[in-house]
Design a protein around this motif. Structure first.
Motif, PDB file in Angstrom:
ATOM      1  N   ASN A 127       0.829  -1.198   0.000  1.00 26.59           N
ATOM      2  CA  ASN A 127       0.000   0.000   0.000  1.00 26.59           C
ATOM      3  C   ASN A 127       0.869   1.257   0.000  1.00 26.59           C
ATOM      4  N   SER A 128       1.954   1.225   0.747  1.00 29.85           N
ATOM      5  CA  SER A 128       2.882   2.354   0.755  1.00 29.85           C
ATOM      6  C   SER A 128       3.502   2.556  -0.624  1.00 29.85           C
ATOM      7  N   ALA A 129       3.844   1.459  -1.284  1.00 33.31           N
ATOM      8  CA  ALA A 129       4.434   1.545  -2.627  1.00 33.31           C
ATOM      9  C   ALA A 129       3.445   2.138  -3.622  1.00 33.31           C
ATOM     10  N   ALA A 130       2.147   1.827  -3.452  1.00 29.97           N
ATOM     11  CA  ALA A 130       1.133   2.329  -4.380  1.00 29.97           C
ATOM     12  C   ALA A 130       0.969   3.838  -4.302  1.00 29.97           C
ATOM     13  N   THR A 131       1.357   4.436  -3.185  1.00 32.18           N
ATOM     14  CA  THR A 131       1.227   5.891  -3.062  1.00 32.18           C
ATOM     15  C   THR A 131       2.269   6.633  -3.889  1.00 32.18           C
ATOM     16  N   THR A 132       3.356   5.980  -4.237  1.00 34.29           N
ATOM     17  CA  THR A 132       4.435   6.640  -4.987  1.00 34.29           C
ATOM     18  C   THR A 132       4.536   6.181  -6.432  1.00 34.29           C
ATOM     19  N   GLN A 133       4.014   4.977  -6.725  1.00 33.21           N
ATOM     20  CA  GLN A 133       4.114   4.430  -8.075  1.00 33.21           C
ATOM     21  C   GLN A 133       2.900   4.822  -8.919  1.00 33.21           C
ATOM     22  N   ARG A 134       3.076   4.834 -10.245  1.00 28.88           N
ATOM     23  CA  ARG A 134       1.991   5.191 -11.145  1.00 28.88           C
ATOM     24  C   ARG A 134       1.925   4.185 -12.296  1.00 28.88           C
ATOM     25  N   GLN A 135       0.978   4.396 -13.216  1.00 30.51           N
ATOM     26  CA  GLN A 135       0.785   3.532 -14.371  1.00 30.51           C
ATOM     27  C   GLN A 135       0.514   2.088 -13.933  1.00 30.51           C
ATOM     28  N   ASN A 136       0.973   1.121 -14.713  1.00 31.54           N
ATOM     29  CA  ASN A 136       0.701  -0.294 -14.405  1.00 31.54           C
ATOM     30  C   ASN A 136       1.358  -0.741 -13.109  1.00 31.54           C
ATOM     31  N   THR A 137       2.508  -0.152 -12.788  1.00 31.02           N
ATOM     32  CA  THR A 137       3.204  -0.534 -11.553  1.00 31.02           C
ATOM     33  C   THR A 137       2.364  -0.195 -10.334  1.00 31.02           C
ATOM     34  N   GLY A 138       1.775   1.000 -10.327  1.00 32.57           N
ATOM     35  CA  GLY A 138       0.939   1.395  -9.202  1.00 32.57           C
ATOM     36  C   GLY A 138      -0.269   0.493  -9.044  1.00 32.57           C
ATOM     37  N   ILE A 139      -0.928   0.157 -10.178  1.00 28.82           N
ATOM     38  CA  ILE A 139      -2.088  -0.733 -10.113  1.00 28.82           C
ATOM     39  C   ILE A 139      -1.675  -2.113  -9.608  1.00 28.82           C
ATOM     40  N   ALA A 140      -0.502  -2.577 -10.026  1.00 31.25           N
ATOM     41  CA  ALA A 140      -0.004  -3.879  -9.553  1.00 31.25           C
ATOM     42  C   ALA A 140       0.243  -3.851  -8.044  1.00 31.25           C
ATOM     43  N   MET A 141       0.804  -2.732  -7.545  1.00 31.75           N
ATOM     44  CA  MET A 141       1.054  -2.612  -6.101  1.00 31.75           C
ATOM     45  C   MET A 141      -0.259  -2.622  -5.317  1.00 31.75           C
ATOM     46  N   LEU A 142      -1.268  -1.926  -5.845  1.00 29.13           N
ATOM     47  CA  LEU A 142      -2.551  -1.883  -5.145  1.00 29.13           C
ATOM     48  C   LEU A 142      -3.272  -3.232  -5.235  1.00 29.13           C
ATOM     49  N   SER A 143      -3.086  -3.944  -6.344  1.00 30.17           N
ATOM     50  CA  SER A 143      -3.669  -5.286  -6.467  1.00 30.17           C
ATOM     51  C   SER A 143      -3.034  -6.253  -5.478  1.00 30.17           C
ATOM     52  N   LEU A 144      -1.721  -6.144  -5.298  1.00 25.27           N
ATOM     53  CA  LEU A 144      -1.037  -6.971  -4.298  1.00 25.27           C
ATOM     54  C   LEU A 144      -1.478  -6.613  -2.885  1.00 25.27           C
ATOM     55  N   THR A 145      -1.806  -5.340  -2.687  1.00 22.15           N
ATOM     56  CA  THR A 145      -2.349  -4.926  -1.388  1.00 22.15           C
ATOM     57  C   THR A 145      -3.634  -5.685  -1.095  1.00 22.15           C
ATOM     58  N   LEU A 146      -4.510  -5.791  -2.090  1.00 28.84           N
ATOM     59  CA  LEU A 146      -5.758  -6.528  -1.897  1.00 28.84           C
ATOM     60  C   LEU A 146      -5.500  -8.011  -1.668  1.00 28.84           C
ATOM     61  N   PHE A 147      -4.488  -8.561  -2.341  1.00 28.56           N
ATOM     62  CA  PHE A 147      -4.159  -9.974  -2.132  1.00 28.56           C
ATOM     63  C   PHE A 147      -3.851 -10.233  -0.658  1.00 28.56           C
ATOM     64  N   PHE A 148      -3.031  -9.387  -0.068  1.00 32.24           N
ATOM     65  CA  PHE A 148      -2.609  -9.617   1.318  1.00 32.24           C
ATOM     66  C   PHE A 148      -3.632  -9.126   2.339  1.00 32.24           C
ATOM     67  N   GLU A 149      -4.580  -8.288   1.909  1.00 33.80           N
ATOM     68  CA  GLU A 149      -5.664  -7.903   2.810  1.00 33.80           C
ATOM     69  C   GLU A 149      -6.554  -9.103   3.148  1.00 33.80           C
ATOM     70  N   SER A 150      -6.556 -10.079   2.296  1.00 38.08           N
ATOM     71  CA  SER A 150      -7.553 -11.151   2.264  1.00 38.08           C
ATOM     72  C   SER A 150      -7.866 -11.796   3.607  1.00 38.08           C
ATOM     73  N   VAL A 151      -6.857 -12.174   4.378  1.00 41.64           N
ATOM     74  CA  VAL A 151      -7.103 -12.947   5.599  1.00 41.64           C
ATOM     75  C   VAL A 151      -7.346 -12.071   6.813  1.00 41.64           C
ATOM     76  N   CYS A 152      -7.162 -10.773   6.699  1.00 42.52           N
ATOM     77  CA  CYS A 152      -7.109  -9.921   7.890  1.00 42.52           C
ATOM     78  C   CYS A 152      -8.445  -9.824   8.622  1.00 42.52           C
ATOM     79  N   PHE A 153      -9.514  -9.468   7.909  1.00 41.72           N
ATOM     80  CA  PHE A 153     -10.804  -9.286   8.583  1.00 41.72           C
ATOM     81  C   PHE A 153     -11.261 -10.549   9.319  1.00 41.72           C
ATOM     82  N   PRO A 154     -11.358 -11.706   8.646  1.00 42.53           N
ATOM     83  CA  PRO A 154     -11.852 -12.891   9.362  1.00 42.53           C
ATOM     84  C   PRO A 154     -10.919 -13.351  10.474  1.00 42.53           C
ATOM     85  N   THR A 155      -9.613 -13.166  10.297  1.00 42.87           N
ATOM     86  CA  THR A 155      -8.677 -13.642  11.315  1.00 42.87           C
ATOM     87  C   THR A 155      -8.712 -12.753  12.549  1.00 42.87           C
ATOM     88  N   ILE A 156      -8.889 -11.443  12.368  1.00 44.92           N
ATOM     89  CA  ILE A 156      -9.048 -10.560  13.523  1.00 44.92           C
ATOM     90  C   ILE A 156     -10.255 -10.991  14.340  1.00 44.92           C
TER      91      ILE A 156
END
Length: 471
Positions: free
Chosen positions: A329-358
């Motif tokens: 998520n931090s990387a997505a704030t500085t990156q743009r174009q396809n790289t930024g979208i890839a960083m934000l997509s990876l953010t969603l990948f790792f968000e996955s387990v957080c809500f149910p596990t908490i």
């Protein structure tokens, strides 16, 4: 045991008596878990559709990013009203099945209200409909999340809830795909596109009312406060004996849920804006496709997290995933174009387990406080009403400023990370989680021959009041 029964049903359950549901085996829990998992898909679809509509309302009705966040504010602002109010009261006085039916009826009612609002392009009216839907989904989450965590052997609670939440993620993938290829592909950002969505909400209303009838006639075990007290005592977790106000681990989990969920919703709500603002020649429809891909990463992340939890303690998986969320998520704030979208997509990948596990870790070992405590953690979903407006205001402050504004969810993720750290390195947190995770209830010496009545009434064998159990 009959799955559907048409004899007289009762929706009231006594919480002071232990039932065979306290020792459910994997086999006994399969049908109720499958039925409840359908609910996860429903609110995943609703949430994914909302993220898609957010951007199209901006374009069609010519409203700002901050104002469009009123959808999220109405949706998630309803959660504490349900999880701490009406749904939690029904849960404690009647039981899980009653809340499932109540939540489905509210969901259906809100969908019917949304129908004319979409026809007449009333943003305020649609927000009101979303508020009713939010109350319905908040009710379902108040019951469904803890039910999955406690229905079956305690050892596998995190795995069960993450697998079910994976189907929630599937719903969030399907909704943006429908938005891109069905609702908005031919008509673009005009009024006809919004009107197309009316038929989806009508179909949702019909389906959820039918599902409420199925729940009423289905045989599902009720897990009482006495059952949870038995599990806590059987695993030698002493914190269950403490009064509710002293369950500080629970309140820390609720705080983490508020911060994490607020950040997650903010990222998803403005993902399309992020794609349009940071990638050249990207339309809203194309941004919705990128959102669908990112939500696909989210779904894959939940299946992968469930797999890893078979071999690694869930608290370690949680810590690793949330740490990666902050990094990408931090990387997505500085990156743009396809790289930024890839960083934000990876953010969603790792968000996955957080809500149910908490949630699963937060209610471990709290015994008779489980129903009330789960309501507090689910109320943390109201963060989804607080953080998106902050991100929206930050994005409006600068032309095409959504990329830089993604720093807002980073701050909230850091606050949520304090719980991930505590549950791994603070003994009072870690030991409670590990003792419950090592339990053999429902695995060894399981009560395999007990029948669970569909009304939730106590079986003759193994029944006792909470006072008797405590003795």
């Amino acid at each position: 045991m009959a799955i559907l029964s048409f004899r007289k049903h009762s929706l009231r359950t006594r919480d002071d008596r232990r039932t065979p549901a306290s020792e459910l085996t994997l086999r006994q829990s399969i049908y109720p878990l499958c039925l409840v998992t359908i609910l996860f898909f429903l609110w995943g679809f609703s949430y994914g559709l909302l993220d898609t509509l957010n951007k199209h309302f901006q374009n069609t009705l010519h409203i700002s990013k901050a104002r469009s966040s009123g959808l999220q504010a109405a949706y998630f602002g309803a959660y504490p009203l349900a999880s701490l109010g009406h749904a939690n009261w029904i849960l404690r006085h009647f039981g899980y099945k009653a809340v499932f039916i109540w939540g489905l009826c509210l969901y259906g009612l809100g969908s019917l209200i949304a129908w004319p609002c979409l026809v007449h392009r009333s943003f305020g009216g649609f927000c009101a409909a979303i508020f009713v839907i939010g109350n319905g989904l908040g009710s379902l989450e108040t019951a469904a999340n803890p039910y999955l965590a406690v229905c079956g052997p305690p050892r596998y609670s995190e795995i069960r809830i993450n697998l079910a939440q994976a189907f929630n993620a599937v719903g969030t993938v399907i909704a943006p795909v429908l938005g891109s290829y069905v609702f908005f592909k031919e008509v673009g950002d005009n009024a006809d596109a919004i009107k197309n969505v009316q038929w989806v909400y009508l179909a949702i209303a019909c389906f959820v009312f039918l599902l409420a009838v199925v729940f009423y006639f289905s045989t599902i075990p009720e897990i009482t406060d006495a059952d949870m007290m038995f599990q806590a005592q059987a695993t030698h977790v002493g914190v269950a004996e403490e009064p509710f106000r002293k369950q500080y681990r629970l309140f820390h989990a609720a705080f983490a849920q508020f911060c994490y969920t607020g950040a997650q919703i903010a990222i998803a709500s403005y993902f399309i804006n992020y794609a349009v603002d940071t990638r050249d020649n990207t339309s809203s429809a194309t941004g919705a496709i990128y959102l669908a891909v990112a939500q696909g990463c989210f779904a894959v992340g939940r299946f992968s997290g469930s797999f890893f939890m078979h071999y690694v303690k869930p608290r370690w998986v949680f810590l690793a995933y949330l740490t990666c969320v902050i990094i990408f998520n931090s990387a997505a704030t500085t990156q743009r174009q396809n790289t930024g979208i890839a960083m934000l997509s990876l953010t969603l990948f790792f968000e996955s387990v957080c809500f149910p596990t908490i949630l699963a870790l937060g209610i471990r070992g709290i015994g008779r406080h489980t129903k009330r405590g789960s309501g507090w953690i689910v109320a943390g979903v109201s963060g989804g009403a607080a953080v998106p407006p902050i991100l929206g205001a930050a994005a409006d402050a600068k032309v095409k400023g959504t990329g830089t504004a993604m720093a807002v969810p980073v701050c909230f993720m850091l606050a949520a990370w304090t719980y991930a750290f505590a549950v791994n390195f603070v003994p009072a947190y870690r030991d409670t989680a590990d003792k419950t995770g090592a339990a053999t209830i429902g695995i060894e010496n399981a009560n395999r021959d007990s029948e669970i009545s569909d009304s939730g009434e106590e079986a003759d064998k193994g029944v006792g009041t909470s006072a008797e159990i405590a003795a």
